[in-house]
Design a protein around this motif. Structure first.
Motif, PDB file in Angstrom:
ATOM      1  N   THR A   1     -19.231 -14.674  11.317  1.00 11.68           N
ATOM      2  CA  THR A   1     -20.085 -15.861  11.287  1.00 11.68           C
ATOM      3  C   THR A   1     -21.180 -15.649  10.248  1.00 11.68           C
ATOM      4  OG1 THR A   1     -19.661 -16.265  13.627  1.00 11.68           O
ATOM      5  CG2 THR A   1     -21.588 -17.348  12.647  1.00 11.68           C
ATOM      6  N   GLY A   2     -21.326 -16.590   9.359  1.00 14.92           N
ATOM      7  CA  GLY A   2     -22.306 -16.457   8.287  1.00 14.92           C
ATOM      8  C   GLY A   2     -21.764 -15.756   7.062  1.00 14.92           C
ATOM      9  N   GLY A   3     -20.508 -15.333   7.089  1.00 14.84           N
ATOM     10  CA  GLY A   3     -19.934 -14.605   5.961  1.00 14.84           C
ATOM     11  C   GLY A   3     -19.863 -15.439   4.692  1.00 14.84           C
ATOM     12  N   ALA A   4     -19.617 -16.736   4.827  1.00 14.12           N
ATOM     13  CA  ALA A   4     -19.554 -17.588   3.645  1.00 14.12           C
ATOM     14  C   ALA A   4     -20.904 -17.631   2.941  1.00 14.12           C
ATOM     15  CB  ALA A   4     -19.103 -18.996   4.036  1.00 14.12           C
ATOM     16  N   GLY A   5     -21.983 -17.696   3.728  1.00 14.93           N
ATOM     17  CA  GLY A   5     -23.317 -17.684   3.135  1.00 14.93           C
ATOM     18  C   GLY A   5     -23.623 -16.355   2.456  1.00 14.93           C
ATOM     19  N   TRP A   6     -23.163 -15.257   3.072  1.00 15.29           N
ATOM     20  CA  TRP A   6     -23.341 -13.923   2.481  1.00 15.29           C
ATOM     21  C   TRP A   6     -22.637 -13.836   1.130  1.00 15.29           C
ATOM     22  CZ3 TRP A   6     -19.808 -10.118   1.113  1.00 15.29           C
ATOM     23  CH2 TRP A   6     -20.313  -8.826   0.916  1.00 15.29           C
ATOM     24  N   LEU A   7     -21.404 -14.346   1.075  1.00 12.30           N
ATOM     25  CA  LEU A   7     -20.658 -14.279  -0.180  1.00 12.30           C
ATOM     26  C   LEU A   7     -21.296 -15.184  -1.231  1.00 12.30           C
ATOM     27  CD1 LEU A   7     -18.256 -13.137  -1.696  1.00 12.30           C
ATOM     28  CD2 LEU A   7     -16.879 -15.049  -0.844  1.00 12.30           C
ATOM     29  N   ARG A   8     -21.798 -16.336  -0.800  1.00 12.42           N
ATOM     30  CA  ARG A   8     -22.460 -17.216  -1.773  1.00 12.42           C
ATOM     31  C   ARG A   8     -23.692 -16.535  -2.359  1.00 12.42           C
ATOM     32  NH1 ARG A   8     -24.053 -23.569  -2.004  1.00 12.42           N
ATOM     33  NH2 ARG A   8     -25.487 -23.354  -3.748  1.00 12.42           N
ATOM     34  N   GLU A   9     -24.465 -15.866  -1.527  1.00 11.77           N
ATOM     35  CA  GLU A   9     -25.652 -15.177  -2.039  1.00 11.77           C
ATOM     36  C   GLU A   9     -25.256 -14.092  -3.039  1.00 11.77           C
ATOM     37  OE1 GLU A   9     -29.450 -12.461  -0.509  1.00 11.77           O
ATOM     38  OE2 GLU A   9     -28.132 -13.428   0.969  1.00 11.77           O
ATOM     39  N   LEU A  10     -24.205 -13.340  -2.714  1.00 16.15           N
ATOM     40  CA  LEU A  10     -23.746 -12.302  -3.625  1.00 16.15           C
ATOM     41  C   LEU A  10     -23.249 -12.925  -4.927  1.00 16.15           C
ATOM     42  CD1 LEU A  10     -23.108  -9.352  -4.184  1.00 16.15           C
ATOM     43  CD2 LEU A  10     -20.929  -9.647  -2.974  1.00 16.15           C
ATOM     44  N   TRP A  11     -22.505 -13.994  -4.804  1.00 15.17           N
ATOM     45  CA  TRP A  11     -21.990 -14.736  -5.964  1.00 15.17           C
ATOM     46  C   TRP A  11     -23.149 -15.134  -6.882  1.00 15.17           C
ATOM     47  CZ3 TRP A  11     -16.950 -16.879  -7.073  1.00 15.17           C
ATOM     48  CH2 TRP A  11     -16.923 -17.923  -8.009  1.00 15.17           C
ATOM     49  N   ALA A  12     -24.239 -15.605  -6.305  1.00 12.87           N
ATOM     50  CA  ALA A  12     -25.382 -16.065  -7.093  1.00 12.87           C
ATOM     51  C   ALA A  12     -26.194 -14.908  -7.671  1.00 12.87           C
ATOM     52  CB  ALA A  12     -26.278 -16.955  -6.237  1.00 12.87           C
ATOM     53  N   ARG A  13     -26.288 -13.805  -6.924  1.00 13.83           N
ATOM     54  CA  ARG A  13     -27.121 -12.676  -7.363  1.00 13.83           C
ATOM     55  C   ARG A  13     -26.477 -11.850  -8.465  1.00 13.83           C
ATOM     56  NH1 ARG A  13     -31.490 -10.771  -4.500  1.00 13.83           N
ATOM     57  NH2 ARG A  13     -32.023 -11.866  -2.558  1.00 13.83           N
ATOM     58  N   VAL A  14     -25.154 -11.757  -8.446  1.00 17.61           N
ATOM     59  CA  VAL A  14     -24.460 -10.934  -9.436  1.00 17.61           C
ATOM     60  C   VAL A  14     -24.525 -11.629 -10.796  1.00 17.61           C
ATOM     61  CG1 VAL A  14     -22.196 -10.067 -10.150  1.00 17.61           C
ATOM     62  CG2 VAL A  14     -22.953  -9.816  -7.782  1.00 17.61           C
ATOM     63  N   ASP A  15     -24.740 -10.847 -11.840  1.00 22.48           N
ATOM     64  CA  ASP A  15     -24.800 -11.358 -13.207  1.00 22.48           C
ATOM     65  C   ASP A  15     -23.641 -12.311 -13.469  1.00 22.48           C
ATOM     66  OD1 ASP A  15     -24.907 -11.785 -15.916  1.00 22.48           O
ATOM     67  OD2 ASP A  15     -24.714  -9.701 -16.497  1.00 22.48           O
ATOM     68  N   GLY A  16     -23.959 -13.500 -13.950  1.00 28.49           N
ATOM     69  CA  GLY A  16     -22.937 -14.524 -14.161  1.00 28.49           C
ATOM     70  C   GLY A  16     -21.898 -14.163 -15.194  1.00 28.49           C
ATOM     71  N   ALA A  17     -22.156 -13.147 -16.023  1.00 32.49           N
ATOM     72  CA  ALA A  17     -21.184 -12.723 -17.015  1.00 32.49           C
ATOM     73  C   ALA A  17     -20.272 -11.617 -16.514  1.00 32.49           C
ATOM     74  CB  ALA A  17     -21.899 -12.250 -18.283  1.00 32.49           C
ATOM     75  N   LEU A  18     -20.479 -11.143 -15.275  1.00 31.73           N
ATOM     76  CA  LEU A  18     -19.667 -10.059 -14.731  1.00 31.73           C
ATOM     77  C   LEU A  18     -18.389 -10.632 -14.121  1.00 31.73           C
ATOM     78  CD1 LEU A  18     -19.423  -7.024 -13.969  1.00 31.73           C
ATOM     79  CD2 LEU A  18     -20.505  -7.622 -11.787  1.00 31.73           C
ATOM     80  N   PRO A  19     -17.216 -10.238 -14.602  1.00 25.53           N
ATOM     81  CA  PRO A  19     -15.969 -10.764 -14.031  1.00 25.53           C
ATOM     82  C   PRO A  19     -15.808 -10.346 -12.571  1.00 25.53           C
ATOM     83  CG  PRO A  19     -15.566  -9.711 -16.146  1.00 25.53           C
ATOM     84  CD  PRO A  19     -16.952  -9.340 -15.746  1.00 25.53           C
ATOM     85  N   LEU A  20     -15.304 -11.271 -11.764  1.00 34.63           N
ATOM     86  CA  LEU A  20     -15.086 -11.016 -10.342  1.00 34.63           C
ATOM     87  C   LEU A  20     -13.610 -11.185 -10.000  1.00 34.63           C
ATOM     88  CD1 LEU A  20     -17.888 -13.180  -8.659  1.00 34.63           C
ATOM     89  CD2 LEU A  20     -18.044 -10.807  -9.406  1.00 34.63           C
ATOM     90  N   VAL A  21     -13.147 -10.389  -9.051  1.00 29.91           N
ATOM     91  CA  VAL A  21     -11.858 -10.620  -8.404  1.00 29.91           C
ATOM     92  C   VAL A  21     -12.146 -10.857  -6.933  1.00 29.91           C
ATOM     93  CG1 VAL A  21      -9.575  -9.708  -7.839  1.00 29.91           C
ATOM     94  CG2 VAL A  21     -10.666  -9.089 -10.016  1.00 29.91           C
ATOM     95  N   LEU A  22     -11.739 -12.006  -6.415  1.00 30.51           N
ATOM     96  CA  LEU A  22     -11.889 -12.310  -4.994  1.00 30.51           C
ATOM     97  C   LEU A  22     -10.512 -12.294  -4.353  1.00 30.51           C
ATOM     98  CD1 LEU A  22     -14.706 -13.219  -6.004  1.00 30.51           C
ATOM     99  CD2 LEU A  22     -14.602 -15.054  -4.313  1.00 30.51           C
ATOM    100  N   ASP A  23     -10.370 -11.441  -3.333  1.00 30.68           N
ATOM    101  CA  ASP A  23      -9.074 -11.256  -2.688  1.00 30.68           C
ATOM    102  C   ASP A  23      -9.266 -11.261  -1.178  1.00 30.68           C
ATOM    103  OD1 ASP A  23      -6.210 -10.511  -2.684  1.00 30.68           O
ATOM    104  OD2 ASP A  23      -6.915  -8.586  -1.917  1.00 30.68           O
ATOM    105  N   ALA A  24      -8.192 -11.515  -0.463  1.00 29.59           N
ATOM    106  CA  ALA A  24      -8.131 -11.315   0.993  1.00 29.59           C
ATOM    107  C   ALA A  24      -9.286 -12.016   1.704  1.00 29.59           C
ATOM    108  CB  ALA A  24      -8.083  -9.814   1.291  1.00 29.59           C
ATOM    109  N   ASP A  25     -10.110 -11.244   2.447  1.00 30.52           N
ATOM    110  CA  ASP A  25     -11.151 -11.867   3.259  1.00 30.52           C
ATOM    111  C   ASP A  25     -12.214 -12.560   2.427  1.00 30.52           C
ATOM    112  OD1 ASP A  25     -10.215 -11.363   5.874  1.00 30.52           O
ATOM    113  OD2 ASP A  25     -10.882  -9.281   5.753  1.00 30.52           O
ATOM    114  N   ALA A  26     -12.429 -12.145   1.186  1.00 34.01           N
ATOM    115  CA  ALA A  26     -13.361 -12.883   0.336  1.00 34.01           C
ATOM    116  C   ALA A  26     -12.865 -14.314   0.130  1.00 34.01           C
ATOM    117  CB  ALA A  26     -13.537 -12.183  -1.005  1.00 34.01           C
ATOM    118  N   LEU A  27     -11.556 -14.490   0.013  1.00 39.69           N
ATOM    119  CA  LEU A  27     -10.999 -15.835  -0.117  1.00 39.69           C
ATOM    120  C   LEU A  27     -11.143 -16.616   1.180  1.00 39.69           C
ATOM    121  CD1 LEU A  27      -7.762 -14.943  -2.101  1.00 39.69           C
ATOM    122  CD2 LEU A  27      -9.857 -15.957  -3.005  1.00 39.69           C
ATOM    123  N   ASN A  28     -10.986 -15.932   2.306  1.00 40.81           N
ATOM    124  CA  ASN A  28     -11.187 -16.614   3.587  1.00 40.81           C
ATOM    125  C   ASN A  28     -12.633 -17.080   3.745  1.00 40.81           C
ATOM    126  OD1 ASN A  28      -8.510 -16.326   4.497  1.00 40.81           O
ATOM    127  ND2 ASN A  28      -8.904 -14.232   5.184  1.00 40.81           N
TER     128      ASN A  28
END
Length: 519
Positions: free
Chosen positions: A349-376
């Protein structure tokens, strides 16, 4: 290289005929000759009793009333010219044929080829060595009916090798979906460009050995008319994606040359997912890997991947990510070249908000791979479309179930048109997406899509997706862009699975660690 839809092929044909001036009958002659040559080659390979046994082989040609049937009649002529015995069975009254089909009907009659109309008398299939399926072409829609359906069923039940003309009758040329009935071919001879349905299951299995034969249509027409789907091959990587799949290295390099991947993966019940991901990133060729885990897991995991650096993040003693501050992960990402998030992460519960915060905090030029539970967690977010835009698009790696959650449609609908599903999501959300499964599809935000042919059923095993995520992250860290990394990642992953399976007594005994060792 190109994979075309039925409509794209129609437009290409029309351009070749009307704009370039190649007569339709010339294209048809080339197509029929190609089918005859491939049928004879199949016979020489010993498929079918008596085929190629040192003399005349007997081919029954099942011809519909359209241009596909006309191609089959041309093939019958070339078989006869080569000394074989073709027998044409028309699915409809040949008196109803028009256009090029009528021309080929008349030529066959004038040279005395043996013909019959289905239903006039029973077919003794035992008399023949092979079948040419020229009943229904790429323009056919829906389930075959009447004589067409009956001929397909009888052909399949005969046990004879079947050579399909352009596409097996009953197969959807765009999606690979199979109607009932549908031809089960030993070989499919397709013209100018492979059809998308031949590169997706179940079509890929029903088509047998697919051979693409040129018939005089310039390859440049596909690009000129906007074909945006491609089969992954060495040529595609070099000419379309601009990457050498061998990833050659200069002599004067060091570990810093090849990038640093941060793997955010694994929790107390699923630590193995992170371990596989980190090991795959290393095997993928990056110079450095840091594996971030909740603090409680640091001690039991120390030394499990000695080549990687283990970084604990505060977890309030839980051993999972629900109490880990997103800010702590963002700090670890500083200075890294790629970030992989999701394998064994868990869902809370609240994991989507946690991932959004991480998404926003990480440098926008850094490539990301989202897999498995990150996609959920993305699927749990009601506002993903409103998340901050990033300079470097993320790579999403869903399996069909995760894709269904991301799109809100049933798995069956995702599977019905995998290329379309991947392309729509990638375009809408500005990501590179690898839709995993048999014939993995990679789609980019620009609308291009690529279909991977490597891989085998033994890779349907726990952890194989974690390996892919780590591999793609490794390629991103080495400087490939999102689509290059996703496409090359799925290709190398499948090829490693093929090598690993070849060394096992059974593909079913394959495990994810075998794939890593075969990279």
């Amino acid at each position: 290289m190109h994979l075309v839809t039925a409509d794209e092929m129609r437009r290409i044909d029309r351009a070749a005929i009307e704009q370039i001036g190649i007569p339709a009958l010339v294209l048809m002659e080339n197509a029929g000759r190609a089918v005859a040559e491939e049928a004879m080659a199949l016979g020489r390979g010993g498929s079918g009793d008596g085929a190629g046994a040192g003399g005349r082989s007997r081919w029954i040609v099942l011809a519909g009333k359209g241009n596909n049937g006309a191609d089959g009649v041309v093939a019958a002529r070339h078989l006869a010219e080569a000394g074989h015995e073709p027998y044409i069975v028309y699915a409809a009254d040949p008196a109803s044929f028009t256009g090029e089909a009528a021309v080929q009907r008349d030529i066959a009659a004038h040279i005395g080829l043996k013909t019959a109309v289905y239903g006039d008398a029973p077919i003794d299939w035992r008399r023949f060595d092979g079948i040419i399926d020229a009943l229904l072409g790429t323009g056919s829609r829906g389930a075959p009916q009447g004589a067409y359906a009956a001929l397909i069923r009888e052909a399949n039940e005969s046990g004879l090798p079947i050579v399909a003309v352009d596409i097996p009758s009953g197969l959807d040329a765009d999606t690979g979906a199979a109607a009932d009935p549908c031809i089960r071919a030993a070989r499919t001879v397709t013209f100018a460009f492979a059809k998308r349905g031949l590169a997706q299951h179940p079509g890929a299995a029903l088509a047998g050995d697919v051979v693409v034969r040129p018939i005089g249509i310039p390859a440049a027409l596909a690009d000129r008319l906007g074909v945006r789907t491609f089969a992954l091959s060495e040529r595609t990587f070099r000419e379309r994606l601009g990457v050498d799949p061998a990833l050659p290295r200069a002599a004067d390099t060091h570990k810093g040359t090849y990038g640093h991947v941060l793997v955010v993966a694994g929790s107390r019940p699923m630590s193995g997912a992170g371990l596989l991901c980190a090991r795959a990133a290393l095997r993928g060729g990056c110079g450095l890997v840091t594996w971030a885990v909740p603090d409680r897991l640091v001690e039991p995991l120390t030394g499990r991947v000695p080549e990687a650096m283990l970084a604990g993040v505060p977890d309030a003693g839980t051993g999972d990510w629900s109490r880990v501050p997103a800010e702590a992960v963002a700090r670890l990402a500083e200075g890294k070249d790629a970030l992989v998030i999701g394998p064994g992460l868990g869902r809370w519960t609240g994991g989507a908000g946690w991932l959004r915060e991480l998404w926003a905090r990480v440098d926008g030029a850094l490539p990301l791979v989202l897999d498995a539970d990150a996609l959920n967690l993305v699927a749990d977010a009601p506002d993903f479309a409103a998340w901050p835009k990033r300079t470097a698009p993320a790579v999403f790696t869903p399996h069909p179930g995760e894709m269904a959650c991301l799109t809100g449609v049933p798995v069956s609908e995702v599977q019905r048109d995998r290329i379309g599903a991947a392309r729509r999501y990638a375009r809408e959300h500005g990501v590179a997406l690898a839709l995993k499964g048999a014939r993995t599809v990679v789609a980019g935000p620009d609308g291009d899509a690529y279909v991977c042919a490597t891989g085998n059923p033994g890779m349907a095993t726990g952890g194989a997706g974690d390996v892919l995520a780590g591999l793609i992250g490794s390629l991103l860290a080495q400087g490939l862009n999102a689509v290059q990394a996703a496409a090359l990642g799925v290709h190398l992953h499948g090829a490693a699975g093929d090598r690993a399976a070849a060394g096992r007594p059974s593909a079913g005994s394959l495990i994810a660690g075998d794939i890593i060792e075969a990279l």
